[in-house]
Scaffold this motif. Structure first.
Motif, PDB file in Angstrom:
ATOM      1  N   ALA A   1     -69.301 -17.853 -11.731  1.00 19.92           N
ATOM      2  CA  ALA A   1     -70.065 -16.869 -11.969  1.00 19.92           C
ATOM      3  C   ALA A   1     -71.705 -16.774 -11.086  1.00 19.92           C
ATOM      4  CB  ALA A   1     -70.402 -16.891 -13.508  1.00 19.92           C
ATOM      5  N   ARG A   2     -72.089 -15.669 -11.238  1.00 22.45           N
ATOM      6  CA  ARG A   2     -73.582 -15.579 -10.560  1.00 22.45           C
ATOM      7  C   ARG A   2     -74.493 -15.794 -11.791  1.00 22.45           C
ATOM      8  NH1 ARG A   2     -73.283 -10.351  -7.183  1.00 22.45           N
ATOM      9  NH2 ARG A   2     -72.977  -9.278  -9.072  1.00 22.45           N
ATOM     10  N   TYR A   3     -75.754 -16.138 -11.304  1.00 27.23           N
ATOM     11  CA  TYR A   3     -76.823 -16.616 -12.661  1.00 27.23           C
ATOM     12  C   TYR A   3     -78.046 -16.069 -12.188  1.00 27.23           C
ATOM     13  CZ  TYR A   3     -79.817 -19.309 -15.761  1.00 27.23           C
ATOM     14  OH  TYR A   3     -80.413 -19.762 -16.610  1.00 27.23           O
ATOM     15  N   LEU A   4     -78.625 -15.539 -13.234  1.00 26.69           N
ATOM     16  CA  LEU A   4     -80.111 -14.843 -13.087  1.00 26.69           C
ATOM     17  C   LEU A   4     -80.667 -15.402 -14.453  1.00 26.69           C
ATOM     18  CD1 LEU A   4     -81.691 -12.901 -11.428  1.00 26.69           C
ATOM     19  CD2 LEU A   4     -81.194 -11.365 -12.991  1.00 26.69           C
ATOM     20  N   ASP A   5     -81.896 -16.189 -14.312  1.00 31.11           N
ATOM     21  CA  ASP A   5     -82.727 -16.719 -15.373  1.00 31.11           C
ATOM     22  C   ASP A   5     -83.821 -15.527 -15.700  1.00 31.11           C
ATOM     23  OD1 ASP A   5     -82.847 -19.236 -16.799  1.00 31.11           O
ATOM     24  OD2 ASP A   5     -84.940 -18.633 -16.624  1.00 31.11           O
ATOM     25  N   GLY A   6     -84.244 -15.699 -16.869  1.00 25.11           N
ATOM     26  CA  GLY A   6     -85.343 -14.755 -17.343  1.00 25.11           C
ATOM     27  C   GLY A   6     -86.277 -15.271 -18.217  1.00 25.11           C
ATOM     28  N   GLY A   7     -87.696 -15.032 -18.238  1.00 27.08           N
ATOM     29  CA  GLY A   7     -88.635 -15.242 -18.927  1.00 27.08           C
ATOM     30  C   GLY A   7     -89.180 -13.964 -19.655  1.00 27.08           C
ATOM     31  N   ILE A   8     -89.057 -14.043 -21.054  1.00 23.44           N
ATOM     32  CA  ILE A   8     -89.664 -12.869 -21.609  1.00 23.44           C
ATOM     33  C   ILE A   8     -91.106 -12.848 -21.890  1.00 23.44           C
ATOM     34  CG2 ILE A   8     -89.461 -11.355 -23.320  1.00 23.44           C
ATOM     35  CD1 ILE A   8     -86.411 -12.242 -23.897  1.00 23.44           C
ATOM     36  N   MET A   9     -91.871 -11.839 -21.233  1.00 25.21           N
ATOM     37  CA  MET A   9     -93.308 -11.840 -21.661  1.00 25.21           C
ATOM     38  C   MET A   9     -93.661 -10.694 -22.755  1.00 25.21           C
ATOM     39  SD  MET A   9     -94.250 -14.454 -19.820  1.00 25.21           S
ATOM     40  CE  MET A   9     -95.918 -14.224 -20.125  1.00 25.21           C
ATOM     41  N   ALA A  10     -92.904 -10.841 -23.811  1.00 21.34           N
ATOM     42  CA  ALA A  10     -93.090  -9.905 -24.955  1.00 21.34           C
ATOM     43  C   ALA A  10     -92.672 -10.496 -26.185  1.00 21.34           C
ATOM     44  CB  ALA A  10     -92.474  -8.666 -24.275  1.00 21.34           C
ATOM     45  N   VAL A  11     -93.157  -9.743 -27.252  1.00 21.99           N
ATOM     46  CA  VAL A  11     -92.671 -10.090 -28.360  1.00 21.99           C
ATOM     47  C   VAL A  11     -91.927  -8.763 -29.009  1.00 21.99           C
ATOM     48  CG1 VAL A  11     -94.578 -11.406 -29.198  1.00 21.99           C
ATOM     49  CG2 VAL A  11     -94.692  -8.861 -29.453  1.00 21.99           C
ATOM     50  N   PRO A  12     -90.776  -9.115 -29.860  1.00 15.40           N
ATOM     51  CA  PRO A  12     -89.776  -8.045 -30.316  1.00 15.40           C
ATOM     52  C   PRO A  12     -90.297  -6.719 -30.422  1.00 15.40           C
ATOM     53  CG  PRO A  12     -89.245  -9.999 -31.490  1.00 15.40           C
ATOM     54  CD  PRO A  12     -90.503 -10.472 -30.729  1.00 15.40           C
ATOM     55  N   PRO A  13     -91.536  -6.628 -31.278  1.00 15.69           N
ATOM     56  CA  PRO A  13     -92.006  -5.110 -31.224  1.00 15.69           C
ATOM     57  C   PRO A  13     -92.358  -4.187 -30.080  1.00 15.69           C
ATOM     58  CG  PRO A  13     -93.251  -6.562 -32.978  1.00 15.69           C
ATOM     59  CD  PRO A  13     -92.405  -7.328 -31.990  1.00 15.69           C
ATOM     60  N   MET A  14     -92.492  -4.941 -28.901  1.00 10.91           N
ATOM     61  CA  MET A  14     -92.867  -4.455 -27.698  1.00 10.91           C
ATOM     62  C   MET A  14     -91.583  -4.013 -26.938  1.00 10.91           C
ATOM     63  SD  MET A  14     -95.541  -7.393 -26.368  1.00 10.91           S
ATOM     64  CE  MET A  14     -96.131  -6.445 -24.792  1.00 10.91           C
ATOM     65  N   VAL A  15     -90.353  -4.325 -27.320  1.00 17.96           N
ATOM     66  CA  VAL A  15     -88.947  -3.893 -26.598  1.00 17.96           C
ATOM     67  C   VAL A  15     -88.667  -2.592 -26.841  1.00 17.96           C
ATOM     68  CG1 VAL A  15     -86.391  -4.438 -26.556  1.00 17.96           C
ATOM     69  CG2 VAL A  15     -88.169  -6.438 -26.830  1.00 17.96           C
ATOM     70  N   GLY A  16     -88.562  -1.633 -25.766  1.00 21.48           N
ATOM     71  CA  GLY A  16     -88.150  -0.480 -25.929  1.00 21.48           C
ATOM     72  C   GLY A  16     -89.434   0.354 -25.914  1.00 21.48           C
ATOM     73  N   VAL A  17     -90.712  -0.272 -25.801  1.00 22.49           N
ATOM     74  CA  VAL A  17     -91.896   0.675 -25.940  1.00 22.49           C
ATOM     75  C   VAL A  17     -92.612   0.381 -24.697  1.00 22.49           C
ATOM     76  CG1 VAL A  17     -93.718   1.301 -27.169  1.00 22.49           C
ATOM     77  CG2 VAL A  17     -91.981   0.213 -28.309  1.00 22.49           C
ATOM     78  N   PRO A  18     -92.246   1.169 -23.405  1.00 27.08           N
ATOM     79  CA  PRO A  18     -92.860   1.021 -22.257  1.00 27.08           C
ATOM     80  C   PRO A  18     -94.509   0.891 -22.118  1.00 27.08           C
ATOM     81  CG  PRO A  18     -90.953   2.617 -22.054  1.00 27.08           C
ATOM     82  CD  PRO A  18     -91.542   2.403 -23.487  1.00 27.08           C
ATOM     83  N   GLU A  19     -95.089   1.714 -22.830  1.00 28.72           N
ATOM     84  CA  GLU A  19     -96.396   1.767 -22.839  1.00 28.72           C
ATOM     85  C   GLU A  19     -97.025   0.362 -23.504  1.00 28.72           C
ATOM     86  OE1 GLU A  19     -95.276   4.095 -26.650  1.00 28.72           O
ATOM     87  OE2 GLU A  19     -94.661   3.723 -24.670  1.00 28.72           O
ATOM     88  N   ALA A  20     -96.157  -0.547 -24.215  1.00 28.34           N
ATOM     89  CA  ALA A  20     -96.724  -1.718 -24.699  1.00 28.34           C
ATOM     90  C   ALA A  20     -96.903  -2.680 -23.593  1.00 28.34           C
ATOM     91  CB  ALA A  20     -95.758  -2.239 -25.614  1.00 28.34           C
TER      92      ALA A  20
END
Length: 309
Positions: free
Chosen positions: A129-148
């Motif tokens: 398989a191919r692999y991509l790692d991610g580091g999330i710089m947000a808390v859940p309330p910011m998800v789906g809120v571009p202006e956050a």
């Protein structure tokens, strides 16, 4: 697959592109962050399969349009793009044990260290398989809120990042930081480490005024504005590290700053406040000065932390 970009998929007045135009994906893990990601992908029109170790967490997503898999293996089998957002790296081992990953694209949003990400990339590639790692710089309330302003650092297989750019960018912004799979985690931890250092300084500042006739609510804007004003100093530090010239454009010499340290220590003592949050940094400043670096800025402390001083 041809993808049709959708402007502001989070605005209820916008016509949503049909799911036929969107990547399908599986999401393993429905904690607070995983749940926020799942709901955003569903709102953006992506066919989504979800799985969680505790089945009760998955049930509400069926009503929102997700396919609920009975097992992680079933979720993986049904999709090419697999996103995992679990508790830790060990949880990923347990979740994917015995699961066939051949031909899959694994995007790991589980918090971990750079070394764990590099090892996981090798582990994934060994399984076809191919692999991509991610580091999330947000808390859940910011998800789906571009202006956050929340975003995710990605590193590893660039072709995976480019192929699924629109999909990965639906919940949060994206920043690709390199082919080294460990770089996303490294950027993540580096920024969060700076955040905790800032919190430590702010904690000390509030402790100094605590007990005095100073309203912390009135003090907070002064503190916040001062931290913002000082933030551009990171650019000078970066330029000095890059050039190797730690005396370039110095405004506050290290010798002068160390001379002022006793004032901070005496003030804390008089206010009944421990210096334990600041003392390690002050000690590093003194050590660097003792090396004959009085005309430098504070940049040389970086080398002390790297064991080069």
């Amino acid at each position: 697959m041809t993808r049709t970009p959708v402007a502001n998929t989070f605005d209820d007045t916008t016509t949503t592109t049909t799911s036929a135009d969107k990547d399908s994906l599986a999401l393993l893990g429905l904690g607070a962050m995983g749940s926020a990601l799942a709901r955003t992908w569903l709102r953006a029109g992506h066919p989504l399969t979800v799985w969680n170790r505790t089945p009760a967490r998955s049930a509400p997503f069926a009503a929102e349009g997700a396919n609920v898999a009975d097992s992680a293996a079933d979720a993986v089998a049904a999709n090419r793009l697999i996103v995992v957002c679990l508790l830790d790296d060990a949880s990923l081992d347990v979740t994917l044990e015995g699961v066939d990953l051949r031909g899959k694209d694994l995007v790991n949003l589980t918090t971990g260290t750079p070394a764990q990400a590099r090892a996981r990339a090798e582990w994934t590639e060994a399984r076809g398989a191919r692999y991509l790692d991610g580091g999330i710089m947000a808390v859940p309330p910011m998800v789906g809120v571009p202006e956050a302003g929340g975003y995710v650092f990605y590193s590893g297989a660039r072709e995976v990042f480019e192929e699924y750019g629109d999909t990965l960018g639906a919940p949060l912004g994206t920043k690709y930081v390199g082919a080294d799979a460990g770089f996303a985690a490294l950027h993540d931890v580096a920024l969060l480490s700076a955040m905790y250092g800032m919190f430590a300084g702010a904690t000390h500042a509030f402790a100094l005024i605590r007990g005095e006739d100073i309203d912390p609510v009135a003090f907070a804007p002064l503190l916040g504005d001062w931290l913002v004003a000082m933030a551009p100093a990171v650019h000078q530090t970066a330029e000095q590290l890059s050039s190797g010239d730690y005396e370039k454009d110095v405004v506050s010499r290290l010798a002068m700053q160390v001379a002022g340290v006793p004032t901070f220590e005496r003030t804390a003592e008089q206010q009944g406040v421990s210096t334990e949050l600041l003392a390690p940094y002050f000690e590093l400043m003194r050590r660097r000065l003792a090396m004959g670096s009085g005309d430098e800025d504070l940049t040389g402390v970086v080398d002390l932390l790297r064991g080069r001083g």
